[in-house]
Design a protein around this motif. Structure first.
Motif, PDB file in Angstrom:
ATOM      1  N   LEU A  12     -64.427 -21.393  67.754  1.00 45.32           N
ATOM      2  CA  LEU A  12     -63.299 -21.046  68.490  1.00 45.32           C
ATOM      3  C   LEU A  12     -63.679 -19.999  69.472  1.00 45.32           C
ATOM      4  CD1 LEU A  12     -59.997 -21.042  69.479  1.00 45.32           C
ATOM      5  CD2 LEU A  12     -59.883 -19.374  67.606  1.00 45.32           C
ATOM      6  N   PHE A  43     -60.660 -29.266  72.060  1.00 38.97           N
ATOM      7  CA  PHE A  43     -59.060 -29.239  72.387  1.00 38.97           C
ATOM      8  C   PHE A  43     -59.346 -27.948  73.353  1.00 38.97           C
ATOM      9  CE2 PHE A  43     -59.219 -30.493  68.179  1.00 38.97           C
ATOM     10  CZ  PHE A  43     -58.673 -31.709  68.073  1.00 38.97           C
ATOM     11  N   CYS A  45     -57.453 -25.373  76.440  1.00 44.22           N
ATOM     12  CA  CYS A  45     -56.335 -24.776  77.053  1.00 44.22           C
ATOM     13  C   CYS A  45     -56.711 -24.082  78.129  1.00 44.22           C
ATOM     14  CB  CYS A  45     -55.610 -23.845  76.136  1.00 44.22           C
ATOM     15  SG  CYS A  45     -54.270 -23.116  77.076  1.00 44.22           S
ATOM     16  N   VAL A  76     -54.584 -24.138  70.996  1.00 47.55           N
ATOM     17  CA  VAL A  76     -55.663 -24.665  70.511  1.00 47.55           C
ATOM     18  C   VAL A  76     -55.755 -24.004  68.981  1.00 47.55           C
ATOM     19  CG1 VAL A  76     -56.789 -25.115  72.161  1.00 47.55           C
ATOM     20  CG2 VAL A  76     -57.378 -23.061  71.065  1.00 47.55           C
ATOM     21  N   SER A  90     -61.461 -25.004  71.350  1.00 50.00           N
ATOM     22  CA  SER A  90     -61.668 -25.264  69.862  1.00 50.00           C
ATOM     23  C   SER A  90     -62.492 -26.502  69.513  1.00 50.00           C
ATOM     24  CB  SER A  90     -60.542 -25.225  69.269  1.00 50.00           C
ATOM     25  OG  SER A  90     -60.595 -25.510  67.873  1.00 50.00           O
ATOM     26  N   PHE A 362     -54.932 -28.784  67.693  1.00 47.35           N
ATOM     27  CA  PHE A 362     -54.237 -28.382  69.046  1.00 47.35           C
ATOM     28  C   PHE A 362     -52.522 -28.382  68.810  1.00 47.35           C
ATOM     29  CE2 PHE A 362     -54.087 -32.777  69.598  1.00 47.35           C
ATOM     30  CZ  PHE A 362     -52.871 -33.132  70.608  1.00 47.35           C
TER      31      PHE A 362
END
Length: 399
Positions: A12, A43, A45, A76, A90, A362
């Protein structure tokens, strides 16, 4: 940082430079594996859909020999936490020795009276599940998922409806080096891989169970022989003040999955929203179409109930399967800080109950997962795909 398990790892990273952020998260995930990844899910954002596309392409280039799928989102999950409405990436990676992974991209063709979905992979007898990420603005998600049994048999579908901070037109889906601006993407998991699903709907029933005795489309006209609205008013009048507040903030209804059960309690229903009332017809509009004779029960949802529901289901999974290696988590964007006061809640719950495993996912605009062996689209749900070393996996836990 990545959580090292050997076979599963996640990364992350948070930062406005999405390409650098994507590189950081991907390196974290890949470095946590003992060998090269077979499956990578990611994922993203971000504010700018073009930058999201570039970041997704970068992730896919960093795992060129893997099956890779991903999507944009408004939040996420990774590294045991959630990040909402902030630029973040992520990445989750897995080494699945011997498993067959078939990625796919779905499109729709419009005929005179319906949509036809194209791009489905061919089924095999050792298929276990398919992960599915969908653009809800362009793909007939509800119809496809609810009728998936006609085409896919008993294959579980699990995943979520992608979204983007900019909304319609900004959703991005990724599969094996390609960026898709509509449709759906996924991966079919086959062969020697042990997986199971947990679907937590997080509701508590109120009032009695009742048979639907008159209905028109999605309007409940009569329940147990009386006007549906009168039945609802009777139930609400008997509630305490706290439960009345929950009714006012979002009443739900449960449709019993087993009509032959002697009792229908929490966990026995497919949850659907109550959309409104029609005072003139004394009817209640719900987010589904049910047949006369079906058993229903009104429901409420709050943070305490949702928390208890998720922990109970995950505890039951741990007791049966023991060791778990990794998990993908698709949590409603109405959960997180909006429901629990923390974006980390669902990720923490999974790690609390299943162990310090690699978890990523997510915050979805709707979640896909099986209930009582049938695939459905949900709201306010946590849908979890669990990878286990237990040889008897392929089970579903749902409420």
């Amino acid at each position: 940082m990545a959580l090292l398990t050997g076979r599963f790892a996640d990364g992350l990273a948070v930062g406005s430079d999405l390409i650098t952020t994507a590189e950081t998260a991907t390196r974290q995930a890949l470095s946590g594996l003992a060998g090269p990844p077979d499956l990578v899910c990611f994922f993203i954002c971000g504010d700018d859909p073009d930058e999201v596309s570039r970041a997704g392409l970068r992730v896919m280039k960093m795992a060129p020999d893997s099956a890779v799928i991903g999507c944009s989102a408004t939040g996420v999950i990774g590294d045991g936490q959630g990040v909402e409405i902030s630029p973040a990436v992520s990445v989750w990676a897995a080494t699945l020795d011997g498993a067959r992974l078939t990625t796919f991209a779905l499109d729709t063709l419009r005929t005179d009276d319906r949509f036809v979905v194209v791009g489905l992979p061919e089924r095999s007898s050792d298929d276990h599940a398919a992960i599915l990420f969908v653009d809800p603005y362009s793909f007939p998600t509800e119809g496809f998922v609810e009728r998936s049994q006609e085409v896919l048999g008993d294959l579980p579908l699990i995943g979520g409806l992608a979204n983007a901070i900019q909304g319609r037109g900004a959703v991005r889906l990724f599969a094996d080096g390609e960026v898709h601006t509509e449709g759906a993407v996924g991966v079919l998991l086959s062969g020697p891989v042990n997986i199971s699903t947990v679907v937590s709907q997080g509701c508590r029933p109120i009032g009695p169970t009742m048979a639907v005795t008159a209905v028109e489309d999605n309007l409940l006209l009569e329940l147990a022989g009386q006007p549906a609205l009168a039945r609802l008013e009777e139930i609400v009048s008997a509630l305490d003040e706290d439960d009345r507040d929950l009714v006012a903030s979002g009443l739900q209804i449960g449709v019993a999955m087993n009509e032959y059960a002697e009792r229908h309690e929490r966990g026995d229903f497919l949850i659907r929203g109550v959309l409104g009332i029609d005072p003139e017809r004394e009817a209640v509009a719900i987010g589904d179409v049910v047949e006369i004779g079906r058993t229903v029960r009104f429901q409420v949802r709050d943070a305490a109930t949702a928390d208890e529901d998720l922990y109970e289901l995950l505890d039951a999974h741990r007791e049966e399967f023991g060791r778990v290696d990794g998990a993908l988590l698709f949590s409603c964007n109405g959960r997180g800080s909006a429901m629990f006061g923390s974006a980390d809640h669902d990720a923490v719950a999974v790690r609390d109950t299943l162990g310090p495993i690699s978890v990523a996912g997510f915050f979805a605009a709707g979640e896909v997962g099986p209930v009582a062996g049938q695939n459905h689209v949900h709201g306010f749900t946590a849908s979890v795909l669990v990878f286990s070393t237990h040889p008897g996996a392929d089970h579903t836990y749902d409420q």
